[in-house]
Design a protein around this motif. Structure first.
Motif, PDB file in Angstrom:
ATOM      1  N   GLY A 142       0.811  -1.208   0.000  1.00  0.00           N
ATOM      2  CA  GLY A 142       0.000   0.000   0.000  1.00  0.00           C
ATOM      3  C   GLY A 142       0.842   1.254   0.000  1.00  0.00           C
ATOM      4  O   GLY A 142       0.559   2.211  -0.736  1.00  0.00           O
ATOM      5  N   ARG A 143       1.889   1.268   0.799  1.00  0.00           N
ATOM      6  CA  ARG A 143       2.737   2.462   0.864  1.00  0.00           C
ATOM      7  C   ARG A 143       3.502   2.671  -0.439  1.00  0.00           C
ATOM      8  O   ARG A 143       3.732   3.821  -0.848  1.00  0.00           O
ATOM      9  CB  ARG A 143       3.682   2.343   2.052  1.00  0.00           C
ATOM     10  CG  ARG A 143       2.929   2.327   3.373  1.00  0.00           C
ATOM     11  CD  ARG A 143       3.817   2.393   4.591  1.00  0.00           C
ATOM     12  NE  ARG A 143       3.012   2.362   5.815  1.00  0.00           N
ATOM     13  CZ  ARG A 143       3.440   2.721   7.007  1.00  0.00           C
ATOM     14  NH1 ARG A 143       4.697   3.134   7.167  1.00  0.00           N
ATOM     15  NH2 ARG A 143       2.636   2.680   8.054  1.00  0.00           N
ATOM     16  N   ALA A 144       3.865   1.597  -1.098  1.00  0.00           N
ATOM     17  CA  ALA A 144       4.543   1.730  -2.395  1.00  0.00           C
ATOM     18  C   ALA A 144       3.599   2.337  -3.431  1.00  0.00           C
ATOM     19  O   ALA A 144       4.016   3.169  -4.256  1.00  0.00           O
ATOM     20  CB  ALA A 144       5.049   0.370  -2.860  1.00  0.00           C
ATOM     21  N   VAL A 145       2.333   1.937  -3.407  1.00  0.00           N
ATOM     22  CA  VAL A 145       1.352   2.499  -4.328  1.00  0.00           C
ATOM     23  C   VAL A 145       1.139   3.982  -4.054  1.00  0.00           C
ATOM     24  O   VAL A 145       1.077   4.810  -4.976  1.00  0.00           O
ATOM     25  CB  VAL A 145       0.020   1.730  -4.228  1.00  0.00           C
ATOM     26  CG1 VAL A 145      -1.080   2.447  -5.012  1.00  0.00           C
ATOM     27  CG2 VAL A 145       0.183   0.309  -4.735  1.00  0.00           C
ATOM     28  N   ILE A 146       1.019   4.345  -2.780  1.00  0.00           N
ATOM     29  CA  ILE A 146       0.845   5.757  -2.415  1.00  0.00           C
ATOM     30  C   ILE A 146       2.019   6.582  -2.917  1.00  0.00           C
ATOM     31  O   ILE A 146       1.839   7.663  -3.498  1.00  0.00           O
ATOM     32  CB  ILE A 146       0.693   5.889  -0.888  1.00  0.00           C
ATOM     33  CG1 ILE A 146      -0.612   5.237  -0.426  1.00  0.00           C
ATOM     34  CG2 ILE A 146       0.736   7.352  -0.458  1.00  0.00           C
ATOM     35  CD1 ILE A 146      -0.717   5.061   1.072  1.00  0.00           C
ATOM     36  N   LYS A 147       3.220   6.093  -2.705  1.00  0.00           N
ATOM     37  CA  LYS A 147       4.420   6.806  -3.162  1.00  0.00           C
ATOM     38  C   LYS A 147       4.393   6.980  -4.685  1.00  0.00           C
ATOM     39  O   LYS A 147       4.652   8.082  -5.194  1.00  0.00           O
ATOM     40  CB  LYS A 147       5.671   6.024  -2.747  1.00  0.00           C
ATOM     41  CG  LYS A 147       6.996   6.624  -3.230  1.00  0.00           C
ATOM     42  CD  LYS A 147       8.157   5.751  -2.766  1.00  0.00           C
ATOM     43  CE  LYS A 147       9.494   6.275  -3.286  1.00  0.00           C
ATOM     44  NZ  LYS A 147       9.832   7.576  -2.681  1.00  0.00           N
ATOM     45  N   GLU A 148       4.068   5.922  -5.380  1.00  0.00           N
ATOM     46  CA  GLU A 148       4.045   5.946  -6.844  1.00  0.00           C
ATOM     47  C   GLU A 148       3.049   6.988  -7.356  1.00  0.00           C
ATOM     48  O   GLU A 148       3.357   7.764  -8.274  1.00  0.00           O
ATOM     49  CB  GLU A 148       3.675   4.559  -7.363  1.00  0.00           C
ATOM     50  CG  GLU A 148       3.615   4.425  -8.861  1.00  0.00           C
ATOM     51  CD  GLU A 148       3.265   3.012  -9.279  1.00  0.00           C
ATOM     52  OE1 GLU A 148       3.975   2.462 -10.135  1.00  0.00           O
ATOM     53  OE2 GLU A 148       2.276   2.452  -8.737  1.00  0.00           O
ATOM     54  N   ILE A 149       1.876   7.019  -6.775  1.00  0.00           N
ATOM     55  CA  ILE A 149       0.827   7.931  -7.253  1.00  0.00           C
ATOM     56  C   ILE A 149       1.133   9.372  -6.892  1.00  0.00           C
ATOM     57  O   ILE A 149       1.042  10.275  -7.746  1.00  0.00           O
ATOM     58  CB  ILE A 149      -0.538   7.502  -6.684  1.00  0.00           C
ATOM     59  CG1 ILE A 149      -0.972   6.165  -7.297  1.00  0.00           C
ATOM     60  CG2 ILE A 149      -1.595   8.566  -6.935  1.00  0.00           C
ATOM     61  CD1 ILE A 149      -2.264   5.610  -6.728  1.00  0.00           C
TER      62      ILE A 149
END
Length: 544
Positions: free
Chosen positions: A227-234
């Motif tokens: 989840g945190r990787a997705v947040i960072k990416e977006i």
């Protein structure tokens, strides 16, 4: 689930608008998916008077309810089971879409890609929301009966909630950018009654849904790192991942008086009272000086004060006039909401006449305003995802350092934007509303809204900044999106100060999830694999 499988002939009579069909096509099946899912996007009878007000609204305390032994039991259980049934009806139709699509040649697939992508985004939104209620669900192998006619082979095992979430997060990443390059079919704008063929809005919807789900799992649990990787990416690549960040980007179904979507929020339900009681917990937090204190000698306690109190309360609830039992004074324009603990105090403090009104018609409590910005306003769009939520998500990510570097300045900016947009959105629908109770109050100026948002960021009423963010997000959702509000409470433990007393009923405290429908228990042989965790106390993998 298997008993409701559809055959080709079943589809012919289901989608009378936007087009009446003579054959099963991918475009008409997309409409079929939308039709099944829309029951929980729009404020029709089952949603507003069953699912929200009598189920998730109790657990999120976004609707008013008095203390009782059965207060955690839903008033109408079929409203919950109906979400499960509708989901699988939608999934069955999507499986049929996939089957037809896979049989097409490359040219035909290019023409139909937009229908497939849009149906999948809407289906995944609904599927994730249903997982948030039940937990593990049949998913990967579910709903094959319309394709195989194999009843025994159509029973599907239960997939882990985290596996479903991970698949949706991964696939949304692939889906969103494809809206940029996909061809726009000539009938897409007429069949697509959500975004009316606007491919940019579909891309923003897919990205924003992915951000919502990423935040859900980023707090704790098996998918925290994902989840945190997705947040960072977006958040670090806004050009590649555009979001729903302005009112013009909002995802909604247009409210129509006639035709396919023949509804008006609360229309035709007269003076319905019991399902529109104001939440005492919400009123407490909308009034800067607190809800009416039963022991207070302050005659202004519970009265709206401009510049101090939340301006959304004026649109949300009708105040009441109550006689003070001790002084005999009539308290005009009083905001008094019920919650799970304080309602009985009316007996001790207010007049017998007022208590009789409470007992007979609940008139002693504030109620959701009829014929206002929402109730019986045929200009109120059925919001699926609105921009304030996205800014609250971004504020939380920056405040907590979820995937991105902790940055309280950015968190403050996003928080203030979210609160400001929420107030502006409410007053926008009030300004265009058709109801007789619309436009009773002047909209606050931009400066007044900015001052209010700044005050809420700096308020000492909150335990910490996460409390401030989630509380204001909870107030933004209010009685409109109780399902998301309940998920935030389970995920974060905020808003602080909510009280959930234990009672002696069948469900002694607010559930962490809901139990599977009786159809699953009785007919799905794989239910035995989840029977041991099919309890009200079992937590979702992302829950606190």
């Amino acid at each position: 689930m298997t008993a409701s499988g559809c055959t080709d002939s079943d589809f012919d009579s289901k989608y009378e608008d936007p087009s009446k069909v003579n054959q099963v096509t991918i475009s008409n099946l997309m409409v079929g998916v939308f039709q099944k899912v829309k029951d929980y996007d729009v404020y029709e009878y089952g949603r507003f008077f069953g699912f929200d007000s009598q189920f998730v609204g109790k657990y999120a305390q976004t609707f008013g309810y008095s203390y009782s032994g059965g207060m955690y039991s839903p008033g109408y259980a079929p409203a919950i089971d109906g979400q499960w049934d509708n989901l699988y009806s939608a999934l069955m139709q999507y499986r049929k879409m996939e089957s037809l699509y896979n049989e097409e040649n490359d040219t035909q697939k290019a023409q139909d890609e937009a229908f497939m992508l849009a149906a999948k985004v809407q289906l995944y939104d609904f599927f994730a929301a249903t997982v948030d209620i039940f937990g593990d669900m049949p998913f990967f192998k579910a709903c094959t009966l319309p394709l195989t006619n194999d009843v025994n082979g159509s029973y599907a095992p239960y997939d882990k909630a985290e596996d479903i979430y991970k698949t949706i997060l991964d696939e949304l990443k692939d889906i969103a950018p494809r809206f940029r390059s996909a061809a726009v079919p000539k009938n897409f704008s007429t069949q697509d009654f959500i975004n009316l063929g606007d491919m940019e809005k579909w891309e923003r919807y897919a990205n924003s849904l992915r951000l919502r789900l990423a935040m859900r799992v980023a707090t704790q649990g098996a998918l925290q790192a994902e989840g945190r990787a997705v947040i960072k990416e977006i958040l670090e690549n806004p050009a590649d991942y555009p979001l729903v960040e302005e009112q013009g980007n909002n995802i909604f179904i247009v409210n129509q008086k006639s035709g396919q979507l023949n509804f008006t929020a609360g229309h035709g339900l007269g003076d319905w009272v019991t399902n529109r009681l104001a939440s005492g917990a919400i009123i407490d937090r909308m009034l800067g000086h607190g809800n009416y204190d039963m022991t207070s000698s302050d005659p202004l306690s519970g009265v709206y004060v401009k510049g101090e109190d939340d301006p959304r309360i004026l649109l949300n609830y009708n105040p009441v006039s109550i006689t003070n039992r001790e002084t005999g004074q009539v308290d005009e324009h009083r905001y008094l909401g019920t919650d799970l603990t304080v309602a009985d105090e009316l007996t001790e403090y207010y007049s017998a006449q007022a208590q009789d009104e409470v007992n007979t018609a609940n008139k002693g409590f504030s109620q959701i305003t009829q014929r206002g910005f929402f109730w019986e306003n045929d200009k109120f769009d059925m919001l699926i995802m609105a921009s304030p939520e996205i800014h609250f998500l971004k504020a939380e990510a920056y405040a907590m350092g979820y995937g991105v570097a902790q940055d309280m300045a950015k968190a403050e900016e996003e928080f203030k934007t979210a609160v400001s947009q929420s107030i502006a959105l409410y007053y926008y629908y009030d300004s265009i509303g058709s109801g007789e109770n619309c436009r009773r109050y002047d909209a606050p100026t931009n400066e007044e809204i900015a001052d209010f948002a700044n005050d809420r960021w700096n308020s000492t009423a909150y335990v910490d900044k996460l409390d401030a963010i989630i509380t204001q997000k909870w107030l933004h959702f209010g009685f409109l999106v109780s399902r998301e509000a309940w998920s935030d409470i389970r995920r974060t433990g905020y808003p602080s100060g909510l009280v959930f007393p234990e009672v002696s009923g069948t469900i002694p405290n607010v559930p962490n999830r809901w139990r599977y429908p009786s159809t699953e228990v009785n007919y799905n042989p794989y239910y035995k694999d989840v029977a041991g965790t099919d309890t009200y106390t079992e937590k979702l993998f992302w829950a606190k």
